[in-house]
Design a protein around this motif. Sequence first.
Motif, PDB file in Angstrom:
ATOM      1  N   THR A   1      22.381 -36.161  35.677  1.00 52.37           N
ATOM      2  CA  THR A   1      22.849 -35.218  34.661  1.00 52.37           C
ATOM      3  C   THR A   1      23.575 -35.893  33.510  1.00 52.37           C
ATOM      4  OG1 THR A   1      23.041 -33.476  36.321  1.00 52.37           O
ATOM      5  CG2 THR A   1      24.255 -33.171  34.280  1.00 52.37           C
ATOM      6  N   ALA A   2      24.571 -36.721  33.818  1.00 49.32           N
ATOM      7  CA  ALA A   2      25.406 -37.317  32.765  1.00 49.32           C
ATOM      8  C   ALA A   2      24.604 -38.097  31.728  1.00 49.32           C
ATOM      9  CB  ALA A   2      26.491 -38.199  33.396  1.00 49.32           C
ATOM     10  N   PRO A   3      23.652 -38.973  32.108  1.00 46.14           N
ATOM     11  CA  PRO A   3      22.892 -39.702  31.070  1.00 46.14           C
ATOM     12  C   PRO A   3      22.080 -38.785  30.168  1.00 46.14           C
ATOM     13  CG  PRO A   3      22.640 -40.757  33.207  1.00 46.14           C
ATOM     14  CD  PRO A   3      23.295 -39.440  33.458  1.00 46.14           C
ATOM     15  N   ARG A   4      21.503 -37.740  30.737  1.00 50.63           N
ATOM     16  CA  ARG A   4      20.675 -36.829  29.943  1.00 50.63           C
ATOM     17  C   ARG A   4      21.524 -35.993  28.999  1.00 50.63           C
ATOM     18  NH1 ARG A   4      18.181 -37.984  34.588  1.00 50.63           N
ATOM     19  NH2 ARG A   4      15.884 -38.012  34.662  1.00 50.63           N
ATOM     20  N   VAL A   5      22.658 -35.520  29.478  1.00 49.74           N
ATOM     21  CA  VAL A   5      23.540 -34.726  28.626  1.00 49.74           C
ATOM     22  C   VAL A   5      24.076 -35.574  27.471  1.00 49.74           C
ATOM     23  CG1 VAL A   5      25.731 -33.486  28.552  1.00 49.74           C
ATOM     24  CG2 VAL A   5      24.162 -33.123  30.460  1.00 49.74           C
TER      25      VAL A   5
ATOM     26  N   PHE B   1      23.431 -27.517  20.292  1.00 47.88           N
ATOM     27  CA  PHE B   1      22.126 -27.143  20.834  1.00 47.88           C
ATOM     28  C   PHE B   1      21.603 -28.209  21.802  1.00 47.88           C
ATOM     29  CE2 PHE B   1      21.218 -24.727  16.622  1.00 47.88           C
ATOM     30  CZ  PHE B   1      22.202 -23.807  16.960  1.00 47.88           C
ATOM     31  N   GLY B   2      21.843 -29.486  21.490  1.00 44.52           N
ATOM     32  CA  GLY B   2      21.432 -30.538  22.410  1.00 44.52           C
ATOM     33  C   GLY B   2      22.169 -30.454  23.730  1.00 44.52           C
TER      34      GLY B   2
ATOM     35  N   ILE C   1      23.825 -37.017  21.592  1.00 47.32           N
ATOM     36  CA  ILE C   1      23.746 -38.020  20.526  1.00 47.32           C
ATOM     37  C   ILE C   1      22.486 -37.850  19.682  1.00 47.32           C
ATOM     38  CG2 ILE C   1      23.485 -40.499  20.073  1.00 47.32           C
ATOM     39  CD1 ILE C   1      25.248 -40.995  22.524  1.00 47.32           C
ATOM     40  N   THR C   2      21.353 -37.629  20.341  1.00 54.88           N
ATOM     41  CA  THR C   2      20.075 -37.673  19.628  1.00 54.88           C
ATOM     42  C   THR C   2      19.716 -36.386  18.904  1.00 54.88           C
ATOM     43  OG1 THR C   2      18.908 -37.047  21.662  1.00 54.88           O
ATOM     44  CG2 THR C   2      19.122 -39.400  21.200  1.00 54.88           C
ATOM     45  N   VAL C   3      20.089 -35.234  19.436  1.00 56.75           N
ATOM     46  CA  VAL C   3      19.663 -33.983  18.801  1.00 56.75           C
ATOM     47  C   VAL C   3      20.275 -33.811  17.410  1.00 56.75           C
ATOM     48  CG1 VAL C   3      19.599 -31.461  19.001  1.00 56.75           C
ATOM     49  CG2 VAL C   3      19.144 -32.878  21.004  1.00 56.75           C
TER      50      VAL C   3
ATOM     51  N   MET D   1      12.656 -26.353  19.705  1.00 57.12           N
ATOM     52  CA  MET D   1      11.647 -27.342  20.089  1.00 57.12           C
ATOM     53  C   MET D   1      12.150 -28.239  21.212  1.00 57.12           C
ATOM     54  SD  MET D   1       8.865 -26.879  18.407  1.00 57.12           S
ATOM     55  CE  MET D   1       9.250 -25.127  18.587  1.00 57.12           C
ATOM     56  N   ILE D   2      13.425 -28.615  21.147  1.00 58.03           N
ATOM     57  CA  ILE D   2      14.008 -29.423  22.212  1.00 58.03           C
ATOM     58  C   ILE D   2      14.065 -28.614  23.510  1.00 58.03           C
ATOM     59  CG2 ILE D   2      16.139 -30.549  22.978  1.00 58.03           C
ATOM     60  CD1 ILE D   2      14.539 -32.152  20.952  1.00 58.03           C
ATOM     61  N   ALA D   3      14.390 -27.327  23.395  1.00 58.06           N
ATOM     62  CA  ALA D   3      14.401 -26.482  24.593  1.00 58.06           C
ATOM     63  C   ALA D   3      13.012 -26.393  25.209  1.00 58.06           C
ATOM     64  CB  ALA D   3      14.911 -25.079  24.240  1.00 58.06           C
TER      65      ALA D   3
END
Length: 260
Positions: free
Chosen positions: A145-149, A209-210, A154-156, A108-110
């Motif tokens: 990139t860094a903030p999203r990764v 996975f995140g 953390i969140t997934v 779902m995240i993908a």
Amino acid sequence: MNPLSPLGGLGRAVMTLLATFGKVAIFSLDASSHIFRPPYYPREFAVALMNIGWLSLPVVGLTAIFTGGALALQIYAGGARFNAEAVVPQIVAIGMVRELGPVLVGLMIAARVTSSIAAEIATMKVTEQIDALVTLSTHPMKYLTAPRVLAALITVPALVGIGDVIGIAGGYVVATENLGFNASTYLQNTVNFLETRDIVSSLVKGAAFGLIAALMGCYYGMSSGRGAQGVGRATKSSVESAAIMILAANFILTGVFFSI
């Protein structure tokens, strides 16, 4: 017709695949290194936390609750053939926590996050906003990139934990309301059957996975071609690659935790 031409085509495909793996590996190492080095962009990180975490809760919750309910029905129907209906709470718990919860949340995240990241960054590249960042002495890897990764890392796992609980709750509701299970006995069997290793494996899979989902979105966004077709291809390729890598990582991690 040259009899070696099929082998040549196969060789070119293999070399292209290996080159892609190499580019993704280098990009992943570069992106990971920027997470720990200043400057930092807390506003971009907060926005990524909101988009990846909070706004994904509805789709994760709905996916988990329907999956848990359907799993309880299927296990009851299968167990009835062997007079083993009583195993429903145990199998629902371990099925959701060890496999279905992490994998479904990852997919779902993908579908939701990876595609969004790839489309956003690819559009920024097409409209030369990334070039503008470079002109302003802002490193695109640090800013985009860094903030999203880091946010996905953390969140997934948190989303996976929530999805596991909701999925078990979906199975609980179906089992107690439709299948005649005693509520307290169902909960007791669920708690007694789950082990710490099951929960740890679920959260580790969520983190992996995140990381995959965010990296694939950023990689294909940064690597997109020019124009609307480039954005579309980047979005499509990012989701396909993320889904395949998530399933492959799930197989590897399942083998690792199974062998412990």
